[in-house]
Enzyme design. Structure first.
Site, PDB file in Angstrom:
ATOM      1  N   ASP A  24      -1.639  -1.888  72.477  1.00  0.00           N
ATOM      2  CA  ASP A  24      -0.524  -2.058  73.405  1.00  0.00           C
ATOM      3  C   ASP A  24      -1.090  -2.701  74.672  1.00  0.00           C
ATOM      4  O   ASP A  24      -2.313  -2.710  74.889  1.00  0.00           O
ATOM      5  CB  ASP A  24       0.098  -0.697  73.717  1.00  0.00           C
ATOM      6  CG  ASP A  24       1.254  -0.794  74.687  1.00  0.00           C
ATOM      7  OD1 ASP A  24       2.120  -1.659  74.496  1.00  0.00           O
ATOM      8  OD2 ASP A  24       1.275  -0.009  75.657  1.00  0.00           O
ATOM      9  N   ASP A  26       0.899  -2.890  78.326  1.00  0.00           N
ATOM     10  CA  ASP A  26       1.306  -2.221  79.569  1.00  0.00           C
ATOM     11  C   ASP A  26       0.960  -0.745  79.547  1.00  0.00           C
ATOM     12  O   ASP A  26       1.412   0.013  78.682  1.00  0.00           O
ATOM     13  CB  ASP A  26       2.813  -2.398  79.793  1.00  0.00           C
ATOM     14  CG  ASP A  26       3.170  -3.817  80.188  1.00  0.00           C
ATOM     15  OD1 ASP A  26       2.758  -4.239  81.266  1.00  0.00           O
ATOM     16  OD2 ASP A  26       3.845  -4.506  79.399  1.00  0.00           O
TER      17      ASP A  26
END
Length: 255
Positions: A24, A26
């Site tokens: 991922d 953010d």
């Protein structure tokens, strides 16, 4: 939460490396979530309200997360607002102005954020050992690409899968399934890294072993569905054990 055993470098006898590592962006590689949380806190404070932790936990990792927070702000009762009352109606000029101002503030804060501890070292370890790395994010490509360039790690990724490339974002497994297909890797041979409930569910639904790294922004997330939960990416080694029962297939989903 403790470090996952395994020595850096090439695997010793009896150890194995993942086929791919999927990150991922953010809140996981770069703490843009803290900046995003602060921007929402400031906007709610301007309206005499406190930004609810519950709203933050529900919106993190969702493609429509900022609309959820905005609807509750405009409803006047952030904890009890009927989100459905605002769904599908677009945004008023006032709402659009608030969103634009909040996004500008988030971007301003994000430009100060470095990589999270251990991120660069883990990516470099993957590069040294020949393990392809990919970003699997709900954010738009321009956002993710720009920050990877700013942080000088773009060249360490073989693939970027972003929210504007899929029809069904996280928590649906489509982003992960797309990454696996493009990289030619089975789910059972992959390891995913996430920091949100939504992201963990997407990885697990795709049949991928999931390592969660808690992000303290807005209070602790529910990461109980992850296979491993760590305090930092610095605690992980690529030779750590992964895979097992419940991770063999991702049947029932199509990209």
């Amino acid at each position: 939460m403790s470090a996952v055993p395994g020595a850096p470098g090439r695997p010793r006898e009896g150890e194995r490396l993942p086929g791919v590592v999927l990150f991922d962006f953010d809140g996981l590689l770069c703490d843009t979530e803290a900046a995003g949380h602060r921007a929402w806190c400031e906007l709610y404070a301007e309206h005499g309200r406190t930004f609810p932790d519950r709203t933050w936990r529900e919106m993190v990792g969702r493609e429509d997360g900022e609309l959820l927070a905005l609807r509750r702000l405009l409803a006047g009762e952030p904890d009890q607002a009927d989100d459905a009352a605002y769904a599908g109606g677009g945004t008023t000029a006032r709402a659009a102005e608030l969103l634009a101002r909040r996004r500008w503030r988030k971007r301003e804060l994000c430009t100060r954020e470095p990589l999270r501890p251990g991120a660069r070292e883990l990516l470099q370890e993957a590069a040294r050992t020949g393990v392809p790395a990919a970003v699997v994010s709900s954010g738009p490509a321009a956002w993710v690409f720009g920050h990877l360039e700013r942080l000088a790690v773009r060249e360490l990724f073989a693939l970027l899968v972003t929210g504007d490339q899929v029809r069904r974002p996280k928590p649906h497994p489509e982003p992960y399934l797309l990454a696996l297909r493009r990289l030619g890797c089975r789910a059972a041979e992959a390891v995913a890294f996430e920091d949100s409930t939504v992201g963990v569910r997407a990885a697990r639904a795709a049949g991928v072993w999931c390592v969660a790294v808690d992000n303290a922004a807005g209070g602790p997330a529910d990461l109980s569905e992850a296979d491993v939960v760590l305090d930092s990416l610095a605690d992980y080694r690529l030779t750590a054990p992964f895979g097992g029962v419940g991770h063999e297939t991702s049947e029932g989903f199509a990209v």
